[in-house]
Scaffold this motif. Structure first.
Motif, PDB file in Angstrom:
ATOM      1  N   VAL A  38       0.860  -1.179   0.000  1.00  0.00           N
ATOM      2  CA  VAL A  38       0.000   0.000   0.000  1.00  0.00           C
ATOM      3  C   VAL A  38       0.899   1.232   0.000  1.00  0.00           C
ATOM      4  O   VAL A  38       1.744   1.398   0.877  1.00  0.00           O
ATOM      5  CB  VAL A  38      -0.938   0.013   1.224  1.00  0.00           C
ATOM      6  N   ARG A  41      -3.343   5.721   1.192  1.00  0.00           N
ATOM      7  CA  ARG A  41      -4.747   5.397   1.471  1.00  0.00           C
ATOM      8  C   ARG A  41      -5.391   6.611   2.121  1.00  0.00           C
ATOM      9  O   ARG A  41      -4.856   7.158   3.081  1.00  0.00           O
ATOM     10  CB  ARG A  41      -4.819   4.184   2.393  1.00  0.00           C
ATOM     11  N   THR A  52      -7.298   3.911  -2.429  1.00  0.00           N
ATOM     12  CA  THR A  52      -6.056   3.222  -2.089  1.00  0.00           C
ATOM     13  C   THR A  52      -5.186   3.095  -3.331  1.00  0.00           C
ATOM     14  O   THR A  52      -5.679   2.714  -4.401  1.00  0.00           O
ATOM     15  CB  THR A  52      -6.344   1.814  -1.522  1.00  0.00           C
TER      16      THR A  52
END
Length: 184
Positions: A38, A41, A52
């Motif tokens: 990730v 986000r 995201t």
């Protein structure tokens, strides 16, 4: 340019499908997906939409002669941006390959939506545009055909793997519910 399009229905509620999406990898059906990181986000405080950005690392088993010819490696990177709209019950994802995109670009769009006629099902649509770069003009169509065939195979395998993830989610949810239920 070659186009891929697929529509599928999952016999699971959208809430379950959208939650399980985050657990899709790793799974035994898609061993080529090595890592999912990730990058960013955010949640829009007014709409509740979660956005995201992820970097997906995949290990491609492309023919060695192609990799050698293009100067590539089996490790490839894909950028994915997803949005979840909990009010509209829509999860949208767009991804594009970052590695060797000057030779071959794959732009994929996925959407999971609550089924319009049955709240216990989720509609899934997937499409991809596969385009060979101008440097491969002589071989571009062949590379697009090869990539489309491979994408189609991987999409089918990916759906099968996701069903397994969904089934595990259901089992875990039922176990959790049973554990927290008051005993009689």
């Amino acid at each position: 340019m070659k186009l891929f399009k697929s529509i599928h229905e999952y016999n699971y509620q959208w809430d379950l499908v959208s939650a399980a999406n985050w657990q899709k990898y790793p799974n035994e059906n898609c061993p080529h997906v090595q890592h999912v990181d990730v990058l960013n986000r955010t949640v829009d405080p007014e709409t509740g939409i979660l956005t995201t950005e992820r970097l997906i690392t995949v290990e491609q088993s492309a023919p060695r002669f192609i990799l050698k010819l293009l100067g590539g490696d089996t490790t490839q990177y894909v950028r994915e941006i997803s949005t979840i709209d909990p009010r509209q019950k829509v999860l949208s994802m767009e991804s594009i390959n970052l590695t060797m995109s000057n030779f071959l670009s794959v732009h994929e769009t996925i959407k999971y939506e609550q089924h319009p006629e049955d709240n216990n099902r989720t509609q899934f649509s997937q499409q991809a545009a596969i385009t060979a770069g101008s440097a491969l003009s002589r071989w571009g169509s062949m590379l697009e055909d090869f990539s489309l065939k491979r994408f189609t195979e991987n999409a089918s395998i990916g759906r099968e793997g996701f069903v397994q993830v969904l089934e595990r989610f259901v089992v875990l949810a039922e176990a959790k519910e049973a554990a927290t239920a008051p005993s009689s």
